[in-house]
Design a protein around this motif. Structure first.
Motif, PDB file in Angstrom:
ATOM      1  N   THR A   3       0.987  -0.887  -0.062  1.00 56.54           N
ATOM      2  CA  THR A   3       0.011  -0.315  -0.067  1.00 56.54           C
ATOM      3  C   THR A   3       1.198   1.101   0.097  1.00 56.54           C
ATOM      4  N   LEU A   4       0.588   1.864  -0.380  1.00 63.12           N
ATOM      5  CA  LEU A   4       0.822   3.818   0.124  1.00 63.12           C
ATOM      6  C   LEU A   4       1.484   3.884   0.838  1.00 63.12           C
TER       7      LEU A   4
ATOM      8  N   GLU B 254      -8.335  -0.751   6.663  1.00 67.19           N
ATOM      9  CA  GLU B 254      -9.874  -0.746   6.304  1.00 67.19           C
ATOM     10  C   GLU B 254     -10.490  -0.264   5.328  1.00 67.19           C
ATOM     11  N   GLY B 255      -9.686   1.115   5.816  1.00 61.56           N
ATOM     12  CA  GLY B 255     -10.494   2.681   5.231  1.00 61.56           C
ATOM     13  C   GLY B 255     -12.115   3.282   5.702  1.00 61.56           C
TER      14      GLY B 255
ATOM     15  N   ARG C  38      -7.684   7.410   1.342  1.00 63.46           N
ATOM     16  CA  ARG C  38      -6.965   6.615   2.077  1.00 63.46           C
ATOM     17  C   ARG C  38      -5.758   5.643   1.383  1.00 63.46           C
ATOM     18  N   SER C  39      -4.720   6.279   2.117  1.00 62.55           N
ATOM     19  CA  SER C  39      -3.618   5.460   1.252  1.00 62.55           C
ATOM     20  C   SER C  39      -3.268   3.860   1.908  1.00 62.55           C
ATOM     21  N   CYS C  40      -4.229   3.453   3.041  1.00 63.08           N
ATOM     22  CA  CYS C  40      -4.073   2.617   3.420  1.00 63.08           C
ATOM     23  C   CYS C  40      -4.684   1.513   2.667  1.00 63.08           C
TER      24      CYS C  40
ATOM     25  N   ASP D 129     -16.293  13.123   7.429  1.00 65.75           N
ATOM     26  CA  ASP D 129     -17.268  11.661   7.815  1.00 65.75           C
ATOM     27  C   ASP D 129     -16.393  10.727   7.985  1.00 65.75           C
ATOM     28  N   GLY D 130     -15.499  10.812   7.271  1.00 65.70           N
ATOM     29  CA  GLY D 130     -14.801   9.281   7.577  1.00 65.70           C
ATOM     30  C   GLY D 130     -13.649   9.406   8.716  1.00 65.70           C
TER      31      GLY D 130
END
Ligand code: FES
Ligand code: FES
Length: 161
Positions: A23-24, A43-44, A59-61, A131-132
């Motif tokens: 992942t990034l 997990e975003g 989301r870099s994950c 929100d996220g």
């Protein structure tokens, strides 16, 4: 298996030799020592790993490093200019919009993305944009105040040229 990749991070071309499935987030933290971007859920779901990709919060994950290509990446380390905090960083400090600080870089990156699209967001716009991003310490009220303060600083700087 590793492959050579060139990434543009915080306006610098960086060459890495990594597993393309990584992942990034993992590449930023493990290969480039840019640890301001945090691993939360993987997990975003929490937003701790948010960076800007081509100017938009991602989301870099959940972003495979091999999918980045030539698009520029900005991390929390890339916001200050000549030792001066970015207005969003300054506003978070001024409003005391952090407790443990784990969510803060993700909150700030999402805010930078928001203000680049909308210079004077209202409460609902801010809540939607963040929100996220989860703050387990519950500093949401101060975070919203910080976003509004940052919007004021940014528009004052823009009108002063
Ligand atoms: S670590 Fe990426 S969204 Fe939680
Ligand atoms: S300040 Fe602790 S998680 Fe937000």
């Amino acid at each position: 298996m590793t492959v050579p990749l060139e990434l543009t991070i915080n306006s610098r071309r960086q060459r890495v030799e990594v597993d393309p499935a990584k992942t990034l987030l993992a590449v930023l933290r493990e290969d480039l020592d840019l640890t301001g971007t945090k691993y939360g859920c993987g997990e975003g779901q929490c937003g701790a790993c948010t960076v800007l990709l081509d100017g938009r919060p991602v989301r870099s994950c959940l972003t495979a490093v091999s999918a980045v290509g030539d698009r520029p990446i900005v991390t929390i380390e890339g916001l200050e200019r000549a030792g001066k905090l970015h207005p969003v960083q300054a506003a978070f400090l001024a409003e005391g919009a952090l407790q443990c600080g784990y969510c803060t870089s993700g909150m700030i990156m999402s805010t930078v993305g928001l203000l680049s699209r909308q210079s004077s967001p209202g409460d609902d716009d801010i809540k939607r944009a963040l929100d996220g991003n989860v703050c387990r310490c519950g500093t949401y009220g101060r975070i919203i105040a910080a976003v509004k303060r940052a919007a004021t600083i940014t528009s004052t700087e823009a009108s002063n040229g």
